[in-house]
Motif scaffolding. Structure first.
Motif, short mmCIF file in Angstrom:
data_model
loop_
_atom_site.label_atom_id
_atom_site.label_comp_id
_atom_site.label_asym_id
_atom_site.label_seq_id
_atom_site.Cartn_x
_atom_site.Cartn_y
_atom_site.Cartn_z
N LYS A 71 0.92 -1.08 -0.19
CA LYS A 71 -0.02 0.12 -0.05
C LYS A 71 0.94 1.36 -0.16
N SER A 72 0.44 2.05 -0.72
CA SER A 72 1.38 3.60 -0.74
C SER A 72 0.58 4.60 0.01
N ILE A 73 1.03 5.87 0.08
CA ILE A 73 0.54 6.76 0.79
C ILE A 73 -0.92 7.21 0.44
N GLN A 74 -1.24 6.79 -0.74
CA GLN A 74 -2.59 7.00 -1.42
C GLN A 74 -3.71 6.24 -1.02
N SER A 75 -3.21 5.14 -0.10
CA SER A 75 -4.22 4.01 0.42
C SER A 75 -5.36 4.71 0.85
N SER A 76 -6.45 4.27 0.85
CA SER A 76 -7.62 4.98 1.79
C SER A 76 -7.79 4.55 3.21
N ASP A 77 -6.96 3.46 3.35
CA ASP A 77 -6.86 3.08 4.86
C ASP A 77 -5.50 3.63 5.62
N LYS A 78 -5.81 4.59 6.31
CA LYS A 78 -4.76 5.18 7.20
C LYS A 78 -3.73 4.39 7.61
N GLN A 79 -4.37 3.45 8.42
CA GLN A 79 -3.64 2.41 9.29
C GLN A 79 -2.51 1.67 8.18
N GLU A 80 -2.99 1.28 7.14
CA GLU A 80 -2.25 0.80 6.00
C GLU A 80 -1.14 1.45 5.40
N ARG A 81 -1.02 2.78 5.50
CA ARG A 81 -0.15 3.46 4.76
C ARG A 81 1.22 3.51 5.44
N PRO A 82 2.41 3.61 4.56
CA PRO A 82 3.63 3.47 5.26
C PRO A 82 3.91 4.59 5.99
N ALA A 83 4.67 4.34 6.97
CA ALA A 83 5.16 5.23 8.30
C ALA A 83 6.35 4.78 9.03
N LEU A 84 6.79 5.60 9.66
CA LEU A 84 7.64 5.43 10.49
C LEU A 84 7.26 5.57 11.85
N ILE A 85 7.83 4.46 12.95
CA ILE A 85 7.20 4.64 14.16
C ILE A 85 8.64 5.16 15.06
N VAL A 86 8.80 5.96 15.53
CA VAL A 86 10.12 6.81 16.39
C VAL A 86 9.82 6.73 17.79
N MET A 87 10.67 6.08 18.31
CA MET A 87 10.86 6.34 19.79
C MET A 87 11.98 7.37 20.27
N THR A 88 11.60 8.41 21.15
CA THR A 88 12.64 9.37 21.34
C THR A 88 12.57 9.42 23.03
N SER A 89 13.77 10.10 23.46
CA SER A 89 14.06 10.59 24.87
C SER A 89 14.49 11.87 24.84
N THR A 90 13.79 12.97 25.37
CA THR A 90 14.32 14.40 25.40
C THR A 90 14.51 14.68 26.76
N PRO A 91 15.33 15.74 26.93
CA PRO A 91 15.60 16.45 28.44
C PRO A 91 14.33 16.87 28.77
N ASP A 92 13.78 16.90 30.02
CA ASP A 92 12.69 17.54 30.64
C ASP A 92 13.03 18.81 31.01
N THR A 93 12.88 19.80 30.18
CA THR A 93 13.44 21.35 30.58
C THR A 93 12.66 21.85 31.52
N SER A 94 11.19 21.21 31.68
CA SER A 94 10.31 21.73 32.79
C SER A 94 10.95 21.70 34.23
N THR A 95 11.99 20.70 34.41
CA THR A 95 12.74 20.77 35.56
C THR A 95 13.94 21.28 35.77
N THR A 96 14.38 22.16 34.58
CA THR A 96 15.42 22.68 34.79
C THR A 96 15.33 24.28 35.59
N PRO A 97 16.00 24.55 36.41
CA PRO A 97 15.73 25.81 37.40
C PRO A 97 16.08 27.11 36.59
N PRO A 98 15.29 27.95 36.76
CA PRO A 98 16.00 29.05 36.01
C PRO A 98 16.97 29.89 36.25
#
Length: 276
Positions: A205-232
């Motif tokens: 199936k291509s990106i033109q497929s009517s079924d969104k779940q069957e379209r090609p995709a990247l599944i990406v797991m990330t880890s990012t610094p939690d800037t909300s815990t950084t003191p001002p």
């Protein structure tokens, strides 16, 4: 350690929470934003069909699939920890398995308005990628006919239809991380096979497929610094001294409390971690 088992202990749980607090884990589902088929021959492509083909069709034409994903949804400071590329097979020819390898493309390429039917490519339109050209109708050619690409990132045997396939590897994860850091180097992927037998092609199936779940995709797991815990940032030496006066006793209290609890726990013969 063969296996480490964690015992439910409040101080150990607190320590783990403190260690994890500096990271925020996330999963992104990134749809492919353009795709195309390049087909062995002169001026053939498939930019707008609902399917793409890899392998050799009944006419003896070799097909390769091109995919590009815009990675701007991944924060620039993110650490990419895992990546999988997913596509859905809807026809498998003779159902005999063959390996399909995933490679990074090293040149930019186009997706035009060509629209194939059946099991072969259509005449290329302006701007389509073809076997020889990155953009049909221009003088921009692949460095190597059939697509210019780098080393194999992942390989997967493909056989039956009616299911999704996932390409996943450390090399793929590292490649996506490199593209996040240098977006101008991201030209997408090519999927190809070196096993070419008549009517052995697999269709996806291509990106033109009517079924969104069957379209090609990247599944990406990330880890990012939690800037909300950084003191001002403090604005003066007075503020810095005040912050230090608060922080140091707190750290000492946590360290003494944890150290003391661990000593008493160990003294009683218990352990916060158990090796199995």
């Amino acid at each position: 350690f063969d296996e480490v088992k964690m015992v439910d202990h409040p101080l150990v749980s607190l320590l783990v929470c403190l260690l994890l607090a500096s990271r925020v884990l996330g999963q992104l589902w990134i749809e492919i934003s353009k795709d195309n088929n390049i087909c062995e021959g002169d001026g053939l492509s498939n930019g707008q069909s609902t399917f793409l083909i890899v392998g050799e069709n009944g006419m003896g034409e070799s097909h390769r699939m091109l995919f590009y994903a815009n990675l701007s949804a991944i924060p620039a400071h993110a650490i990419v920890t895992d990546v999988a590329f997913q596509i859905f097979a809807d026809h498998a020819g003779d159902n005999l398995p063959f390996n399909v390898s995933l490679h990074p493309l090293t040149q930019d390429w186009g997706e035009g308005t060509s629209n194939a039917t059946g099991g072969q490519c259509a005449p290329a339109s302006a701007g389509d990628a073809t076997w020889n050209y990155t953009y049909f109708g221009t003088k921009q050619r692949w460095t190597t006919a059939g697509g210019s690409f780098g080393n194999e990132l992942a390989v997967l045997p493909v056989s039956v239809a009616g299911q999704g396939y996932l390409w996943r590897s450390h090399a793929l994860t590292a490649q996506v991380q490199a593209w996040v850091e240098q977006p101008d180097k991201n030209f997408g992927f090519i999927l190809k096979t070196d096993k070419l037998e008549l009517q052995s092609a697999k269709r996806f199936k291509s990106i033109q497929s009517s079924d969104k779940q069957e379209r090609p995709a990247l599944i990406v797991m990330t880890s990012t610094p939690d800037t909300s815990t950084t003191p001002p940032k403090t604005k003066s030496k007075k503020h810095r001294k005040h912050a230090a006066a608060i922080a140091v006793p707190v750290v000492l209290v946590i360290a003494v409390a944890f150290g003391g609890a661990f000593y008493m726990h160990r003294k009683r013969g218990a352990a916060a971690y158990q090796q199995v």
